[in-house]
Design a protein around this motif. Structure first.
Motif, PDB file in Angstrom:
ATOM      1  N   GLN A   1       0.833  -1.213   0.000  1.00  0.00           N
ATOM      2  CA  GLN A   1       0.000   0.000   0.000  1.00  0.00           C
ATOM      3  C   GLN A   1       0.870   1.267   0.000  1.00  0.00           C
ATOM      4  OE1 GLN A   1      -2.402   0.793   3.421  1.00  0.00           O
ATOM      5  NE2 GLN A   1      -0.903   0.002   4.872  1.00  0.00           N
ATOM      6  N   ASP A   2       0.371   2.327  -0.699  1.00  0.00           N
ATOM      7  CA  ASP A   2       1.131   3.584  -0.771  1.00  0.00           C
ATOM      8  C   ASP A   2       0.319   4.767  -0.240  1.00  0.00           C
ATOM      9  OD1 ASP A   2      -0.777   3.870  -2.667  1.00  0.00           O
ATOM     10  OD2 ASP A   2       0.572   3.821  -4.384  1.00  0.00           O
ATOM     11  N   GLY A   3      -0.877   4.494   0.285  1.00  0.00           N
ATOM     12  CA  GLY A   3      -1.693   5.559   0.866  1.00  0.00           C
ATOM     13  C   GLY A   3      -2.578   6.272  -0.146  1.00  0.00           C
ATOM     14  N   PHE A   4      -2.405   5.987  -1.459  1.00  0.00           N
ATOM     15  CA  PHE A   4      -3.222   6.674  -2.471  1.00  0.00           C
ATOM     16  C   PHE A   4      -4.413   5.833  -2.946  1.00  0.00           C
ATOM     17  CE2 PHE A   4       1.000   8.615  -2.902  1.00  0.00           C
ATOM     18  CZ  PHE A   4       0.651   9.940  -2.651  1.00  0.00           C
ATOM     19  N   GLY A   5      -4.431   4.611  -2.550  1.00  0.00           N
ATOM     20  CA  GLY A   5      -5.544   3.751  -2.943  1.00  0.00           C
ATOM     21  C   GLY A   5      -5.369   3.164  -4.340  1.00  0.00           C
ATOM     22  N   GLY A   6      -6.383   2.488  -4.841  1.00  0.00           N
ATOM     23  CA  GLY A   6      -6.335   1.849  -6.161  1.00  0.00           C
ATOM     24  C   GLY A   6      -6.056   0.355  -6.025  1.00  0.00           C
ATOM     25  N   PHE A   7      -5.945  -0.290  -7.196  1.00  0.00           N
ATOM     26  CA  PHE A   7      -5.775  -1.756  -7.191  1.00  0.00           C
ATOM     27  C   PHE A   7      -4.348  -2.170  -6.841  1.00  0.00           C
ATOM     28  CE2 PHE A   7      -9.580  -1.664  -9.929  1.00  0.00           C
ATOM     29  CZ  PHE A   7     -10.318  -2.618  -9.252  1.00  0.00           C
ATOM     30  N   ILE A   8      -4.219  -3.230  -6.048  1.00  0.00           N
ATOM     31  CA  ILE A   8      -2.915  -3.879  -5.893  1.00  0.00           C
ATOM     32  C   ILE A   8      -3.107  -5.342  -6.299  1.00  0.00           C
ATOM     33  CG2 ILE A   8      -1.996  -2.359  -4.057  1.00  0.00           C
ATOM     34  CD1 ILE A   8      -2.685  -4.648  -2.067  1.00  0.00           C
TER      35      ILE A   8
ATOM     36  N   ASN B   1      -3.955   5.220   4.467  1.00  0.00           N
ATOM     37  CA  ASN B   1      -3.100   4.153   4.987  1.00  0.00           C
ATOM     38  C   ASN B   1      -3.892   3.218   5.877  1.00  0.00           C
ATOM     39  OD1 ASN B   1      -0.433   3.685   4.308  1.00  0.00           O
ATOM     40  ND2 ASN B   1       0.200   5.660   5.182  1.00  0.00           N
ATOM     41  N   ILE B   2      -3.756   1.938   5.645  1.00  0.00           N
ATOM     42  CA  ILE B   2      -4.475   0.974   6.489  1.00  0.00           C
ATOM     43  C   ILE B   2      -3.484   0.529   7.567  1.00  0.00           C
ATOM     44  CG2 ILE B   2      -5.684  -1.252   6.511  1.00  0.00           C
ATOM     45  CD1 ILE B   2      -5.968  -0.645   3.383  1.00  0.00           C
ATOM     46  N   THR B   3      -3.915   0.608   8.816  1.00  0.00           N
ATOM     47  CA  THR B   3      -2.990   0.266   9.893  1.00  0.00           C
ATOM     48  C   THR B   3      -2.969  -1.236  10.151  1.00  0.00           C
ATOM     49  OG1 THR B   3      -4.661   0.497  11.583  1.00  0.00           O
ATOM     50  CG2 THR B   3      -3.418   2.501  11.030  1.00  0.00           C
ATOM     51  N   LEU B   4      -1.892  -1.696  10.785  1.00  0.00           N
ATOM     52  CA  LEU B   4      -1.783  -3.126  11.099  1.00  0.00           C
ATOM     53  C   LEU B   4      -2.878  -3.581  12.074  1.00  0.00           C
ATOM     54  CD1 LEU B   4      -0.195  -5.698  10.580  1.00  0.00           C
ATOM     55  CD2 LEU B   4       1.326  -5.071  12.456  1.00  0.00           C
ATOM     56  N   PRO B   5      -3.171  -2.785  13.152  1.00  0.00           N
ATOM     57  CA  PRO B   5      -4.264  -3.236  14.044  1.00  0.00           C
ATOM     58  C   PRO B   5      -5.607  -3.355  13.314  1.00  0.00           C
ATOM     59  CG  PRO B   5      -2.997  -1.468  15.083  1.00  0.00           C
ATOM     60  CD  PRO B   5      -2.481  -1.595  13.689  1.00  0.00           C
ATOM     61  N   GLU B   6      -5.895  -2.415  12.382  1.00  0.00           N
ATOM     62  CA  GLU B   6      -7.155  -2.475  11.638  1.00  0.00           C
ATOM     63  C   GLU B   6      -7.220  -3.755  10.798  1.00  0.00           C
ATOM     64  OE1 GLU B   6      -7.601   0.659   8.752  1.00  0.00           O
ATOM     65  OE2 GLU B   6      -9.690   0.145   8.332  1.00  0.00           O
ATOM     66  N   LEU B   7      -6.133  -4.030  10.122  1.00  0.00           N
ATOM     67  CA  LEU B   7      -6.079  -5.212   9.264  1.00  0.00           C
ATOM     68  C   LEU B   7      -6.151  -6.506  10.096  1.00  0.00           C
ATOM     69  CD1 LEU B   7      -5.998  -5.304   6.258  1.00  0.00           C
ATOM     70  CD2 LEU B   7      -3.512  -5.354   6.317  1.00  0.00           C
ATOM     71  N   SER B   8      -5.468  -6.484  11.255  1.00  0.00           N
ATOM     72  CA  SER B   8      -5.485  -7.678  12.125  1.00  0.00           C
ATOM     73  C   SER B   8      -6.900  -7.937  12.630  1.00  0.00           C
ATOM     74  CB  SER B   8      -4.577  -7.494  13.341  1.00  0.00           C
ATOM     75  OG  SER B   8      -3.291  -7.211  12.921  1.00  0.00           O
ATOM     76  N   ARG B   9      -7.626  -6.841  12.951  1.00  0.00           N
ATOM     77  CA  ARG B   9      -8.997  -7.006  13.437  1.00  0.00           C
ATOM     78  C   ARG B   9      -9.890  -7.609  12.345  1.00  0.00           C
ATOM     79  NH1 ARG B   9     -13.119  -3.795  12.713  1.00  0.00           N
ATOM     80  NH2 ARG B   9     -11.831  -2.069  11.987  1.00  0.00           N
TER      81      ARG B   9
END
Ligand SMILES: Nc1ncnc2c1ncn2[C@@H]1O[C@H](COP(=O)(O)OP(=O)(O)OP(=O)(O)O)[C@@H](O)[C@H]1O
Length: 299
Positions: free
Chosen positions: A221-228, A247-255
């Protein structure tokens, strides 16, 4: 609306009773507005042509039963009272009818036409040609008959009709009408719907793929969004994931991963209903996780 399953010895009077019940139901239906269709499905109606000789051998009987069940499933409907005028003498077969009825949320009642073997033999003797059971088949069916029981849920409510009564007692008819008109309708549940178990490595696949997807999101992720593009494991197909412009944080993703894994683990432990069975391959799990993430991250 309902299925009334008649059951009884061969030549015990099932058709005789089915027609009496139909006549009574028609009268009651007219009294209450006349909105129901009342059908008697017998072994030689509705395109069925099951001969008495179908019961001579179990090989011939199986396709006959399958054809009967297909006809039942076709005719069951929310505005129909379907009276099944057939031997229905196997417990497992009555259970299949019960399951089919519950699938479409219609009521079930069982009518046990109770006639002595002696009387059945006599009535059978009066028949001619194809209409008559051979003596051997008749005796065989007496032996194989599995009596309905009000103690099991698929035979209940159970109404027993004695051959000595020429007409069905009014109190029995009234109770039968109440059962089909107002009786309890049960939803299909885990007891009647076939479940499909997950393969033994499903849990490992779930952990491995979701962990890998999480790592790849964090590093791409680069903070600008779009497809990866994600390539979770060497053997899984690449997948595209749409990220939001932040930016997606690690705690958010872990949840989110925890939420997804918990729900999927439930499906692994309990199994899934046959029609909605899940794909537990790496590709299947990855696709579900990516869809889940896209939904959650766009909120
Ligand atoms: N309670 C009864 N009183 C008088 N006659 C009866 C009674 N029940 C049945 N019968 C007579 O017995 C004969 C056999 O009845 P029926 O055809 O209804 O049996 P069935 O169980 O449907 O037979 P099958 O097993 O072949 O489907 C018929 O002639 C019918 O009129």
């Amino acid at each position: 609306m309902a299925v009334v399953v008649c059951s009884g010895y061969p030549c015990s009077g099932k058709s005789f009773r089915s027609n009496q019940i139909k006549e009574f139901f028609q009268k009651r239906d007219i009294q209450s507005g006349g909105s129901k269709q009342i059908i008697v499905l017998s072994e030689n109606s509705h395109s069925l042509d099951i001969k008495r000789s179908a019961y001579d051998t179990s090989a011939a009987e199986k396709p006959a039963r399958a054809a009967l069940l297909t006809a039942i499933i076709r005719l069951i409907s929310p505005d129909t009272i379907l009276i099944v005028d057939a031997p229905n003498y196997i417990k497992g077969f009555r259970y299949q009818i019960y399951c089919a009825a519950r699938e479409v949320k219609v009521r079930v009642a069982t009518v046990y036409v109770l006639t002595s073997q002696e009387q059945c033999r006599e009535w059978n003797k009066l028949r001619e040609g194809d209409d008559r059971y051979s003596d051997e088949t008749l005796e065989n069916l007496f032996l194989r008959y599995e009596e309905p029981s009000s103690m099991v849920r698929w035979d209940s409510p159970l109404f027993t009709l004695l051959w000595s009564d020429e007409s069905i007692p009014q109190s029995t008819l009234d109770a039968l009408w109440d059962a089909v008109d107002k009786g309890k309708v049960s939803n299909p549940n885990s007891g009647t719907v076939a479940t499909v178990k997950a393969p033994t490595d499903a849990l490992a696949t779930l952990e491995k793929t979701t962990h890998s997807i999480m790592q790849q999101i964090m590093s791409s992720q680069d903070g600008f969004g779009g497809f990866i593009t994600l390539s979770p494991t060497p053997s899984s197909s690449p997948l595209k994931l749409m990220l939001p412009p932040r930016n997606i944080t690690l705690p958010e993703l872990s949840r989110l991963k925890r939420q997804f894994v918990t729900a999927q683990k439930k499906a692994i432990t309990l199994g899934t209903i046959e029609r909605g069975s899940l794909d537990w391959s790496e590709d299947g799990v990855c696709q579900r996780f990516v869809i889940f993430l896209e939904e959650q991250l766009q909120r």
